[in-house]
Design an enzyme around this catalytic site. Structure first.
Site, PDB file in Angstrom:
ATOM      1  N   GLY A   1       0.826  -1.201   0.000  1.00 54.02           N
ATOM      2  CA  GLY A   1       0.000   0.000   0.000  1.00 54.02           C
ATOM      3  C   GLY A   1       0.852   1.240   0.000  1.00 54.02           C
ATOM      4  O   GLY A   1       2.007   1.223  -0.420  1.00 54.02           O
ATOM      5  N   CYS A   2       0.294   2.337   0.488  1.00 52.89           N
ATOM      6  CA  CYS A   2       0.979   3.632   0.495  1.00 52.89           C
ATOM      7  C   CYS A   2       2.369   3.489   1.114  1.00 52.89           C
ATOM      8  O   CYS A   2       2.517   3.090   2.259  1.00 52.89           O
ATOM      9  CB  CYS A   2       0.150   4.650   1.270  1.00 52.89           C
ATOM     10  SG  CYS A   2       0.936   6.261   1.391  1.00 52.89           S
ATOM     11  N   PHE A   3       3.378   3.833   0.334  1.00 54.36           N
ATOM     12  CA  PHE A   3       4.743   3.561   0.786  1.00 54.36           C
ATOM     13  C   PHE A   3       5.199   4.410   1.951  1.00 54.36           C
ATOM     14  O   PHE A   3       6.136   4.060   2.651  1.00 54.36           O
ATOM     15  CB  PHE A   3       5.746   3.577  -0.356  1.00 54.36           C
ATOM     16  CG  PHE A   3       5.772   4.759  -1.289  1.00 54.36           C
ATOM     17  CD1 PHE A   3       5.288   6.011  -0.972  1.00 54.36           C
ATOM     18  CD2 PHE A   3       6.328   4.594  -2.562  1.00 54.36           C
ATOM     19  CE1 PHE A   3       5.351   7.070  -1.854  1.00 54.36           C
ATOM     20  CE2 PHE A   3       6.399   5.641  -3.459  1.00 54.36           C
ATOM     21  CZ  PHE A   3       5.906   6.895  -3.094  1.00 54.36           C
TER      22      PHE A   3
END
Length: 183
Positions: free
Chosen positions: A22-24
């Protein structure tokens, strides 16, 4: 536009691990908190698994490049093992939602392990099978793929949550408590 990762110098024996969860920003933040001073030598966010050259954040977010937002760590296997890093990966995100983490949707938010050698592939597949049976009850959709070309994300994405306390964190990024995996 981002550039291919520059060659870096690390101690002999250092290894890389690359994951997408997901969002890094949150992935990097969680790995740094868990493994700083415990074998983590470097961590950076970037793009992997796509087919375009020089992906940018904007192009990756369009969903047209095939890249995932990812984290690449360099670690000292004498202090932390690849197995520990992969088990942590499965505890810190939801690997059961296809192309999604919390409210973040799109192929760039897929769950993936990008292995760098045959030993990592073996461990990643073994851990994935175990967590699918023991923790996530047959729902894991994580891809286990060879690591292709890595592209560093733009500089403002590196250490984003350290520089922007209170910035956006995906609500699916938290450490779950699971029993130890069976041998």
């Amino acid at each position: 536009m981002s550039a291919p990762a520059a060659p870096e110098t690390f101690p002999a024996g250092a290894q890389k691990a690359t994951v997408a969860a997901g969002c890094f920003w949150g992935v990097e933040h969680m790995y740094r908190k868990a493994f700083d001073n415990k074998g983590l030598l470097d961590a950076k966010v970037g793009y992997i698994g796509g087919d375009s050259k020089s992906p940018s954040y904007r192009s990756v977010c369009s969903g047209r490049t095939g890249h995932a937002e990812a984290l690449q760590v360099v670690f000292d296997p004498e202090k932390v093992t690849y197995r520990q890093l992969i088990e942590f990966f499965y505890k810190m995100h939801d690997p059961t939602t296809l192309n999604r983490q919390g409210p973040d949707t799109g192929t760039q938010y897929r769950s993936g392990i990008f292995f760098h050698n045959e030993e990592q592939e073996k461990i990643a597949k073994e851990i994935t099978e175990k967590v699918n049976k023991e923790w996530w009850k047959g729902k894991v959709v994580t891809q286990v793929l060879p690591a292709g070309e890595w592209w560093d994300a733009e500089k403002y994405h590196q250490l984003y949550l350290d520089r922007n306390p209170g910035g956006y964190e995906c609500p699916s990024h938290f450490l779950r408590k699971f029993p130890d995996l069976s041998e």
